[in-house]
Design an enzyme around this catalytic site. Structure first.
Site, PDB file in Angstrom:
ATOM      1  N   SER A  82      35.795  30.020  34.402  1.00 43.20           N
ATOM      2  CA  SER A  82      36.620  30.909  33.600  1.00 43.20           C
ATOM      3  C   SER A  82      37.324  30.541  32.014  1.00 43.20           C
ATOM      4  O   SER A  82      37.486  28.965  31.478  1.00 43.20           O
ATOM      5  CB  SER A  82      38.138  30.239  33.928  1.00 43.20           C
TER       6      SER A  82
ATOM      7  N   HIS B 216      34.458  34.313  33.584  1.00 42.63           N
ATOM      8  CA  HIS B 216      35.406  34.684  34.470  1.00 42.63           C
ATOM      9  C   HIS B 216      36.679  35.338  33.105  1.00 42.63           C
ATOM     10  O   HIS B 216      37.275  34.118  32.363  1.00 42.63           O
ATOM     11  CB  HIS B 216      35.320  34.060  35.386  1.00 42.63           C
TER      12      HIS B 216
ATOM     13  N   ASP C 213      40.341  35.402  33.397  1.00 37.00           N
ATOM     14  CA  ASP C 213      41.459  35.110  34.102  1.00 37.00           C
ATOM     15  C   ASP C 213      43.074  35.885  33.412  1.00 37.00           C
ATOM     16  O   ASP C 213      43.195  35.467  31.705  1.00 37.00           O
ATOM     17  CB  ASP C 213      42.196  34.303  34.302  1.00 37.00           C
TER      18      ASP C 213
ATOM     19  N   MET D   6      46.586  37.500  32.414  1.00 34.84           N
ATOM     20  CA  MET D   6      47.872  36.997  33.234  1.00 34.84           C
ATOM     21  C   MET D   6      49.139  37.478  31.929  1.00 34.84           C
ATOM     22  O   MET D   6      49.077  37.486  30.948  1.00 34.84           O
ATOM     23  CB  MET D   6      48.433  35.155  33.327  1.00 34.84           C
TER      24      MET D   6
ATOM     25  N   HIS E  61      39.538  39.265  35.914  1.00 30.60           N
ATOM     26  CA  HIS E  61      40.913  39.232  37.126  1.00 30.60           C
ATOM     27  C   HIS E  61      41.929  39.311  36.392  1.00 30.60           C
ATOM     28  O   HIS E  61      42.562  38.864  35.789  1.00 30.60           O
ATOM     29  CB  HIS E  61      40.836  37.905  37.332  1.00 30.60           C
TER      30      HIS E  61
ATOM     31  N   MET F 218      45.884  39.889  36.465  1.00 31.67           N
ATOM     32  CA  MET F 218      46.969  39.224  37.486  1.00 31.67           C
ATOM     33  C   MET F 218      48.352  40.089  36.819  1.00 31.67           C
ATOM     34  O   MET F 218      48.698  38.720  36.378  1.00 31.67           O
ATOM     35  CB  MET F 218      47.485  37.632  37.447  1.00 31.67           C
TER      36      MET F 218
ATOM     37  N   MET G 210      42.367  32.638  46.234  1.00 31.06           N
ATOM     38  CA  MET G 210      42.752  32.295  45.592  1.00 31.06           C
ATOM     39  C   MET G 210      43.252  30.579  46.047  1.00 31.06           C
ATOM     40  O   MET G 210      43.878  30.988  46.957  1.00 31.06           O
ATOM     41  CB  MET G 210      44.336  32.579  44.414  1.00 31.06           C
TER      42      MET G 210
ATOM     43  N   ASP H 199      38.399  31.042  44.134  1.00 35.11           N
ATOM     44  CA  ASP H 199      39.081  30.308  42.243  1.00 35.11           C
ATOM     45  C   ASP H 199      39.900  29.865  41.929  1.00 35.11           C
ATOM     46  O   ASP H 199      41.405  30.095  43.223  1.00 35.11           O
ATOM     47  CB  ASP H 199      39.097  31.921  41.497  1.00 35.11           C
TER      48      ASP H 199
END
Length: 245
Positions: A10, A35, A37, A39, A68, A70, A139, A175
């Site tokens: 990540s 990966h 992330d 947010m 990913h 979020m 998660m 993850d």
């Protein structure tokens, strides 16, 4: 279906001042996927980066970009992330009212579709969309921050989802708090794709990262006990080592 173990570092744990260099380093170190992330400070209590950053770093590597999201709402941003270079786009089951429609939209953009579950969300939330997905992400921390401790309570959920997947060609990703110490238990539960942030980005060089990735991969592979060889094998607990068969 037994799939090879993949390690997806990540980049949330990377040095953002040298993000391109860090991605090149984990590429050379043996990362299978990258990966990303994303947010939004709304669905989760933090803000990371968006589609423009993914577009900027896309030329650095040819590895799969495992994005990913979020964020909520998510549907209005799917096309932007697809155009930015995402290969897999994973959305949260909790992020919108029409999960089936969202997954169809991702596939219509020509991308692999993933669905993620927060720790408090039951696997039942994805029962009716399994034939829409290429990846399920469990998660094992509450999303929003890197560096959290692994929630061992999620191991049973991973096992149940592995059973739900059956022979479908769906990757089961985990993850949150993944380290060499719990990778065996996670793989034994049925995961085949491991996201690791802080545990990968320890040290300062690609060689350091390579050692970290290799240690996680070796532990995960050791945690796998083929059922055809030992149907009586007991589930591993975090920190235990599997016997090699």
């Amino acid at each position: 279906m037994i799939s090879e173990i993949l390690i997806a570092p990540s980049i949330l744990a990377a040095d953002f001042a040298r993000l391109g260099e860090e991605i090149a380093a984990i590429d050379a170190a043996g990362a299978d996927w990258i990966h990303c992330d994303v947010m939004d400070g709304h669905f989760v209590p933090n803000i990371s980066f968006g589609a423009d950053v993914i577009k900027a770093i896309r030329p650095v590597t040819k590895k799969i970009f495992d994005v990913h999201l979020m964020i909520a709402p998510v549907d209005p941003y799917l096309e932007a992330f697809a155009k930015a270079g995402a290969d897999v786009i994973t959305v949260h089951a909790e992020a919108g009212p029409h999960l089936d429609r969202t997954l169809q939209a991702i596939r219509a953009l020509g991308k692999k579709a993933g669905v993620s579950l927060c720790p408090a969300t039951s696997e039942g939330a994805i029962e009716y969309v399994l034939d829409r997905v290429d990846l399920v992400l469990v998660m094992t921390v509450n999303p929003g921050f890197g560096g959290q401790s692994f929630l061992e309570s999620q191991l049973d959920k991973i096992r149940r989802i592995r059973t739900m997947i059956g022979d479908r060609p769906i990757r089961l990703e985990v993850d949150g708090g993944i380290t060499r110490d719990n990778a065996a238990a996670v793989a034994a539960a049925g995961a085949d794709t491991l996201v690791a942030g802080s545990a990968v980005f320890r040290g300062k060089s690609s060689a350091d990262y390579a050692g970290n990735i290799a240690a996680i991969r070796i532990a995960a592979e050791a945690g796998r006990v083929p059922q055809s060889q030992d149907n009586s094998a007991q589930p591993l607990r975090v920190g235990e080592s599997a016997r090699l068969r």
